[in-house]
Design a protein around this motif. Sequence first.
Motif, mmCIF file in Angstrom:
data_model
loop_
_atom_site.group_PDB
_atom_site.id
_atom_site.type_symbol
_atom_site.label_atom_id
_atom_site.label_comp_id
_atom_site.label_asym_id
_atom_site.label_seq_id
_atom_site.Cartn_x
_atom_site.Cartn_y
_atom_site.Cartn_z
ATOM 1 N N GLN A 1 63.539 26.655 47.516
ATOM 2 C CA GLN A 1 62.740 27.801 47.084
ATOM 3 C C GLN A 1 61.258 27.431 46.755
ATOM 4 O O GLN A 1 60.905 26.005 46.629
ATOM 5 C CB GLN A 1 63.312 27.955 45.409
ATOM 6 C CG GLN A 1 64.588 28.739 45.517
ATOM 7 C CD GLN A 1 65.070 28.970 44.094
ATOM 8 O OE1 GLN A 1 64.482 28.710 43.229
ATOM 9 N NE2 GLN A 1 66.214 29.408 43.895
ATOM 10 N N TRP B 1 57.852 27.947 44.417
ATOM 11 C CA TRP B 1 57.394 28.662 43.150
ATOM 12 C C TRP B 1 56.061 28.746 42.881
ATOM 13 O O TRP B 1 55.521 27.365 43.199
ATOM 14 C CB TRP B 1 58.301 28.220 41.842
ATOM 15 C CG TRP B 1 59.683 28.633 41.728
ATOM 16 C CD1 TRP B 1 60.666 28.045 42.269
ATOM 17 C CD2 TRP B 1 60.224 29.565 40.968
ATOM 18 N NE1 TRP B 1 61.935 28.669 41.910
ATOM 19 C CE2 TRP B 1 61.603 29.986 40.993
ATOM 20 C CE3 TRP B 1 59.615 30.788 40.086
ATOM 21 C CZ2 TRP B 1 62.378 30.543 40.425
ATOM 22 C CZ3 TRP B 1 60.484 31.566 39.737
ATOM 23 C CH2 TRP B 1 61.827 31.639 39.719
ATOM 24 N N GLU C 1 55.177 33.987 37.318
ATOM 25 C CA GLU C 1 55.367 33.315 38.273
ATOM 26 C C GLU C 1 56.102 34.117 39.146
ATOM 27 O O GLU C 1 56.642 35.096 39.332
ATOM 28 C CB GLU C 1 56.617 32.177 37.992
ATOM 29 C CG GLU C 1 56.103 31.209 37.079
ATOM 30 C CD GLU C 1 57.258 30.334 36.403
ATOM 31 O OE1 GLU C 1 56.863 29.215 36.406
ATOM 32 O OE2 GLU C 1 58.485 30.501 36.486
ATOM 33 N N CYS D 1 58.566 33.708 43.176
ATOM 34 C CA CYS D 1 59.315 32.862 43.807
ATOM 35 C C CYS D 1 59.692 33.264 45.209
ATOM 36 O O CYS D 1 59.928 34.602 45.582
ATOM 37 C CB CYS D 1 60.756 32.557 43.089
ATOM 38 S SG CYS D 1 62.232 31.831 44.016
#
Length: 99
Positions: free
Chosen positions: A59, A61, A69, A71
């Motif tokens: 992932q 971020w 945030e 992702c």
Amino acid sequence: MAWRASLSRSVKEIRVLFCQSSPASAAAREFVKKNYGDIKSRNPSLPFLVRECSGVQPQLWARYEMGVERCVNLDGLTEAQIDKKLEELAKAGESANAK
């Protein structure tokens, strides 16, 4: 890749999560190995965190102003596609900061 030089203006933190050994995380590991130095040299004050965890899906971020945030799942992406995703996250931060 001029956008990399202004990354710290649009993003407050970058985190990359991946498994140390899984094939699904291979491109994420290579991306970090090849690009970490360049990104940090252009943005020395930008936190660029690398998190390894057994069995985790890769992932990316990005943290923006006010703790927002976003992702992106990196499973199945190539290094070039991961670079493009980071650029997209940076541009998303630019447009959010412009509001």
